[in-house]
Design a protein around this motif. Structure first.
Motif, PDB file in Angstrom:
ATOM      1  N   ASP A 100       0.880  -1.160   0.000  1.00 36.23           N
ATOM      2  CA  ASP A 100       0.000   0.000   0.000  1.00 36.23           C
ATOM      3  C   ASP A 100       0.917   1.209   0.000  1.00 36.23           C
ATOM      4  O   ASP A 100       1.272   1.727   1.039  1.00 36.23           O
ATOM      5  CB  ASP A 100      -0.896  -0.051   1.246  1.00 36.23           C
ATOM      6  N   GLY A 101       1.367   1.609  -1.169  1.00 35.17           N
ATOM      7  CA  GLY A 101       2.352   2.677  -1.254  1.00 35.17           C
ATOM      8  C   GLY A 101       3.756   2.134  -1.120  1.00 35.17           C
ATOM      9  O   GLY A 101       4.001   0.954  -1.362  1.00 35.17           O
ATOM     10  N   LEU A 102       4.689   2.984  -0.730  1.00 32.34           N
ATOM     11  CA  LEU A 102       6.091   2.595  -0.651  1.00 32.34           C
ATOM     12  C   LEU A 102       6.334   1.655   0.515  1.00 32.34           C
ATOM     13  O   LEU A 102       5.625   1.691   1.510  1.00 32.34           O
ATOM     14  CB  LEU A 102       6.966   3.835  -0.483  1.00 32.34           C
ATOM     15  N   LYS A 103       7.373   0.885   0.390  1.00 30.16           N
ATOM     16  CA  LYS A 103       7.763  -0.020   1.466  1.00 30.16           C
ATOM     17  C   LYS A 103       8.503   0.793   2.523  1.00 30.16           C
ATOM     18  O   LYS A 103       9.499   1.441   2.233  1.00 30.16           O
ATOM     19  CB  LYS A 103       8.679  -1.093   0.875  1.00 30.16           C
ATOM     20  N   PRO A 160      13.897   5.110   4.473  1.00 35.93           N
ATOM     21  CA  PRO A 160      12.752   5.384   5.345  1.00 35.93           C
ATOM     22  C   PRO A 160      12.786   4.763   6.736  1.00 35.93           C
ATOM     23  O   PRO A 160      11.830   4.968   7.493  1.00 35.93           O
ATOM     24  CB  PRO A 160      11.589   4.774   4.558  1.00 35.93           C
ATOM     25  N   SER A 161      13.817   4.031   7.124  1.00 33.31           N
ATOM     26  CA  SER A 161      13.721   3.333   8.417  1.00 33.31           C
ATOM     27  C   SER A 161      13.718   4.287   9.595  1.00 33.31           C
ATOM     28  O   SER A 161      13.244   3.939  10.666  1.00 33.31           O
ATOM     29  CB  SER A 161      14.889   2.355   8.571  1.00 33.31           C
ATOM     30  N   MET A 162      14.273   5.498   9.418  1.00 28.35           N
ATOM     31  CA  MET A 162      14.403   6.477  10.489  1.00 28.35           C
ATOM     32  C   MET A 162      15.376   5.998  11.573  1.00 28.35           C
ATOM     33  O   MET A 162      15.362   6.468  12.700  1.00 28.35           O
ATOM     34  CB  MET A 162      13.059   6.829  11.120  1.00 28.35           C
ATOM     35  N   ARG A 163      16.236   5.045  11.221  1.00 33.35           N
ATOM     36  CA  ARG A 163      17.253   4.601  12.177  1.00 33.35           C
ATOM     37  C   ARG A 163      18.354   5.644  12.228  1.00 33.35           C
ATOM     38  O   ARG A 163      18.797   6.120  11.178  1.00 33.35           O
ATOM     39  CB  ARG A 163      17.845   3.255  11.733  1.00 33.35           C
ATOM     40  N   GLU A 164      18.807   5.952  13.425  1.00 31.82           N
ATOM     41  CA  GLU A 164      19.915   6.904  13.538  1.00 31.82           C
ATOM     42  C   GLU A 164      21.209   6.170  13.214  1.00 31.82           C
ATOM     43  O   GLU A 164      21.553   5.187  13.863  1.00 31.82           O
ATOM     44  CB  GLU A 164      19.975   7.494  14.953  1.00 31.82           C
ATOM     45  N   LEU A 165      21.939   6.666  12.208  1.00 34.64           N
ATOM     46  CA  LEU A 165      23.149   5.979  11.755  1.00 34.64           C
ATOM     47  C   LEU A 165      24.383   6.526  12.448  1.00 34.64           C
ATOM     48  O   LEU A 165      25.293   5.788  12.807  1.00 34.64           O
ATOM     49  CB  LEU A 165      23.302   6.120  10.239  1.00 34.64           C
ATOM     50  N   THR A 166      24.448   7.833  12.578  1.00 37.94           N
ATOM     51  CA  THR A 166      25.578   8.427  13.301  1.00 37.94           C
ATOM     52  C   THR A 166      25.219   9.836  13.723  1.00 37.94           C
ATOM     53  O   THR A 166      24.186  10.379  13.316  1.00 37.94           O
ATOM     54  CB  THR A 166      26.872   8.425  12.450  1.00 37.94           C
ATOM     55  N   PRO A 203      16.134  -6.372   8.886  1.00 39.62           N
ATOM     56  CA  PRO A 203      17.492  -6.577   9.394  1.00 39.62           C
ATOM     57  C   PRO A 203      18.441  -6.889   8.237  1.00 39.62           C
ATOM     58  O   PRO A 203      18.117  -7.707   7.382  1.00 39.62           O
ATOM     59  CB  PRO A 203      17.349  -7.791  10.318  1.00 39.62           C
ATOM     60  N   GLY A 204      19.567  -6.216   8.205  1.00 42.00           N
ATOM     61  CA  GLY A 204      20.550  -6.449   7.153  1.00 42.00           C
ATOM     62  C   GLY A 204      20.293  -5.654   5.887  1.00 42.00           C
ATOM     63  O   GLY A 204      21.145  -5.581   5.011  1.00 42.00           O
ATOM     64  N   GLU A 205      19.106  -5.065   5.770  1.00 43.57           N
ATOM     65  CA  GLU A 205      18.823  -4.241   4.584  1.00 43.57           C
ATOM     66  C   GLU A 205      19.301  -2.810   4.810  1.00 43.57           C
ATOM     67  O   GLU A 205      19.382  -2.347   5.947  1.00 43.57           O
ATOM     68  CB  GLU A 205      17.312  -4.214   4.311  1.00 43.57           C
ATOM     69  N   LEU A 206      19.589  -2.143   3.729  1.00 39.44           N
ATOM     70  CA  LEU A 206      20.073  -0.764   3.823  1.00 39.44           C
ATOM     71  C   LEU A 206      18.990   0.202   3.372  1.00 39.44           C
ATOM     72  O   LEU A 206      18.193  -0.098   2.489  1.00 39.44           O
ATOM     73  CB  LEU A 206      21.321  -0.575   2.952  1.00 39.44           C
ATOM     74  N   ASP A 207      19.024   1.379   3.970  1.00 36.01           N
ATOM     75  CA  ASP A 207      18.075   2.420   3.581  1.00 36.01           C
ATOM     76  C   ASP A 207      18.404   2.962   2.202  1.00 36.01           C
ATOM     77  O   ASP A 207      19.553   2.914   1.753  1.00 36.01           O
ATOM     78  CB  ASP A 207      18.146   3.567   4.596  1.00 36.01           C
ATOM     79  N   GLU A 208      17.397   3.547   1.568  1.00 31.77           N
ATOM     80  CA  GLU A 208      17.627   4.128   0.242  1.00 31.77           C
ATOM     81  C   GLU A 208      18.231   5.535   0.339  1.00 31.77           C
ATOM     82  O   GLU A 208      18.945   5.975  -0.550  1.00 31.77           O
ATOM     83  CB  GLU A 208      16.310   4.183  -0.539  1.00 31.77           C
TER      84      GLU A 208
END
Ligand code: K7E
Ligand code: CUA
Length: 620
Positions: free
Chosen positions: A45-48, A77-83, A53-58
């Motif tokens: 339903d729209g974008l993924k 789109p994960s909104m994970r803080e990388l650094t 786990p193990g996948e990278l953000d666009e």
């Protein structure tokens, strides 16, 4: 969560509307409001939105850290803080603000707080080039540059003779030669205590910084004040909003005028004026200062409704959009008409206005999807209005068209919003980030200081869909989402990196081979301890100094394996720094207490990481 939140059925949203800004009451709502609807995150339903786990953000998202003074990098789109990238602040993990390398960037006695607002990536031909991210510091009137390959701050400019660096954008075409930065507050000139009460001495300036050298290029005196800014896609004009055409000192004075203005800067004319020697300098600063007040050839002032805030260039290069804030409208300025305005071929500066759509209460910032639609945050309405640009132009020209496409409730009080790649020619219209200033009940409560709420919205289809709430500490005013293909980051340091070149030069003078030597050398009461680190060993397990010595610890991490970062922490001394693979880091301090103090590696690097330590022995 429901919009209705108490037993009386009073909507929190409407309550905010009626109390949020008393002075704005009475503005009509634009038509075409869609019913309130929150969309769940659903694949198919729209974008993924889920990044497994193990996948990278666009996308890389560069987030301002607001009053924390830093920049944060999130995956979208994960909104994970990388650094986190420390910039104007002290960072206990990396030693930014403490190490000699970071102090060279910050300057002597630099304040270790900042108020960052606007992170922007450098351009080549209107496209992001992955080289630098620039960020302003409103608190201490500075502009910093972050190198994207190492994600470290490499230069900081303190801008002279102005206060409160706020709006900041980059020249886009042909490339980022200048960083444009607005000093928001008017101050007396000279500001040496003599003219604090002399209104005739007050003004502020628009600033251009040479992006490569990170030195001041020029300053332009303006009427009014300066809030936000943006540049065109021709390399010719920059434009800034002014909310204080009244030149008032108090809130009441500042809100008097029904119209304030957008001031447009003619960059080639400014450059020519400087070439011709038509400039001054102020005080000790050697920066060319030109006068761009009303009547100048270098600027034009275009009246727009009440106290405008955001200034955004559409990615097709056609319009500057000034966001009304205290007016329910945004104003589209036709960039193609600016040549005529500067050539005095237009009767009225308002003849450059292409549209002035009414969107709702409190428009602050506008983003673009590259498909002809714009997304404007409505601070007071707690909504984002999606509207069609060319329909708004048609409506302005008298046609009966509805330019509003949708209004989406957001939570709550949004400031900036941003689309993926939307501040470049390559706007791709996939995601919209809405930076809401208030989170209220959206997260588990954590005391009186609430998180902000960065909301992710899928804009790939016809309808905006809210898919994620992202809590954020200390107000990220602004962010920029850049496709990952634009960035090439280093995995380990280059031994020839400029970041620690001065430390390498110092070692060379001392006859030290940083990559091999483990040696303590003394020159009077100055002691330098040079060592290597290879997991799980420091090259020196004992450093002996005398009380009162000025000690410099220089460590070179000889590990070549990705992710094997070491650290150096000296117990009970407030000393800690990062040494990533192939990096040299150094720190200088005074050994003022006799005794034994252990130092250890604080980055888990090896099974014997706990054993990676040594004794710092201070003789009385
Ligand atoms: Cu609107 Cu500093 Cu860009 Cu805050 S600014 S919202
Ligand atoms: Cu080296 Cu932990």
């Amino acid at each position: 969560m429901s919009d209705i939140d108490n037993e009386h059925g009073v909507s929190r949203r409407n309550f905010l509307k009626s109390t949020g800004l008393a002075g704005a009451a009475g503005f009509g709502l634009a038509s075409g409001v869609l019913p309130y609807k929150v969309w769940a995150a659903q694949d198919g339903d729209g974008l993924k939105v889920h990044v497994g786990p193990g996948e990278l953000d666009e996308y890389y998202g560069f987030w301002s850290g607001g009053q924390s003074g830093e920049v944060r990098v999130l995956g979208v789109p994960s909104m994970r803080e990388l650094t986190r990238i420390p910039v104007f602040n002290y960072c206990g993990a990396t030693g930014h603000g403490l190490t000699n390398e970071s102090k060279r960037v910050l300057g002597d006695n630099a304040p270790l707080n900042g108020d960052t607002h606007h992170p922007h990536m450098s351009f080549t031909d209107g496209k992001h080039d992955g080289r630098y991210v620039f960020i302003n510091d409103k608190a201490n009137t500075r502009v910093a540059r972050i190198r994207c390959d190492i994600m470290k701050t490499d230069k900081i400019v303190e801008v002279p003779n102005v206060q409160a660096m706020h709006g900041m954008r980059l020249q886009k075409v042909p490339e980022t030669k200048y960083v444009f930065a607005n000093a928001e507050f008017r101050i007396p000139h000279p500001n040496d205590g003599r003219f604090s009460d002399d209104d005739s001495k007050y003004y502020t300036m628009f600033n251009a910084i040479d992006a490569e050298k990170m030195e001041m290029a020029f300053q332009v005196i303006v009427d009014g004040n300066l809030d936000n800014t943006d540049a065109d896609y021709k390399g010719k004009y920059a434009a800034s909003t002014c909310y204080n055409s009244e030149e008032g000192y108090t809130l009441q004075e500042t809100m008097k005028n029904e119209r304030d203005w957008v001031v447009v800067f003619n960059i080639p004319r400014i450059e020519q004026a400087i070439k011709d020697g038509n400039y001054e300098t102020l005080g000790d600063a050697k920066v060319p200062v030109v006068d761009g007040r009303k009547g100048s050839k270098l600027t034009r002032y275009i009246p727009v409704p009440k106290s405008p805030h955001g200034l955004n260039t559409s990615p097709d290069g056609k319009y500057f959009v000034a966001n009304g804030k205290l007016s329910p409208t945004v104003t589209l300025i036709d960039i193609d008409k600016l040549d005529d305005l500067f050539a005095d071929k237009l009767k009225d500066p308002r003849d450059t206005v292409a549209a002035e759509p009414e969107l709702g209460l409190g428009p602050l910032h506008t983003a673009f999807d590259g498909r002809g639609n714009a997304y404007t945050t409505l601070f007071i309405d707690s909504q984002v209005a999606k509207w069609n640009i060319e329909d708004a132009v048609r409506a302005y020209n008298g046609e009966d068209v509805d330019y509003i496409r949708q209004k989406l409730d957001v939570h709550y009080q949004p400031g900036h919003n941003h689309t993926t790649m939307g501040e470049s020619r390559e706007a791709d219209g996939k995601w919209l980030m809405v930076l809401s200033k208030f989170s209220k009940d959206r997260f588990l409560p954590c005391g009186p200081l609430h998180a902000e709420n960065d909301q992710l919205v899928d804009i790939s289809g016809e309808e905006m869909k809210l898919v994620h709430d992202g809590p954020a500490f200390a107000e990220p005013h602004d962010c920029e989402m850049i496709h990952r293909s634009k960035l090439k980051t280093r995995k380990i340091w280059d031994r020839k990196d400029d970041y620690f070149a001065e430390t390498v030069a110092m070692a060379k003078k001392d006859g030290i081979d940083l990559e091999k030597d483990n040696k303590v050398i003394r020159d009077g009461n100055k002691v330098k301890a040079y060592m290597t680190s290879v997991a799980p060993n420091f090259g020196l397990t004992e450093i002996r100094v005398k009380k009162g010595d000025e000690v410099t610890i220089v460590i070179t991490n000889m590990d070549k394996i990705e992710d094997v970062s070491h650290g150096f922490t000296l117990v009970n001394h407030g000393i800690a720094m990062e040494i990533s693979p192939q990096q040299t880091s150094s720190v200088t301090f005074t050994a003022d207490k006799p005794g034994v103090f252990w130092y250890y590696c604080q980055w888990f690097c090896h099974a014997l990481h706990m054993e990676m330590r040594g004794r710092f022995i201070v003789e009385a």
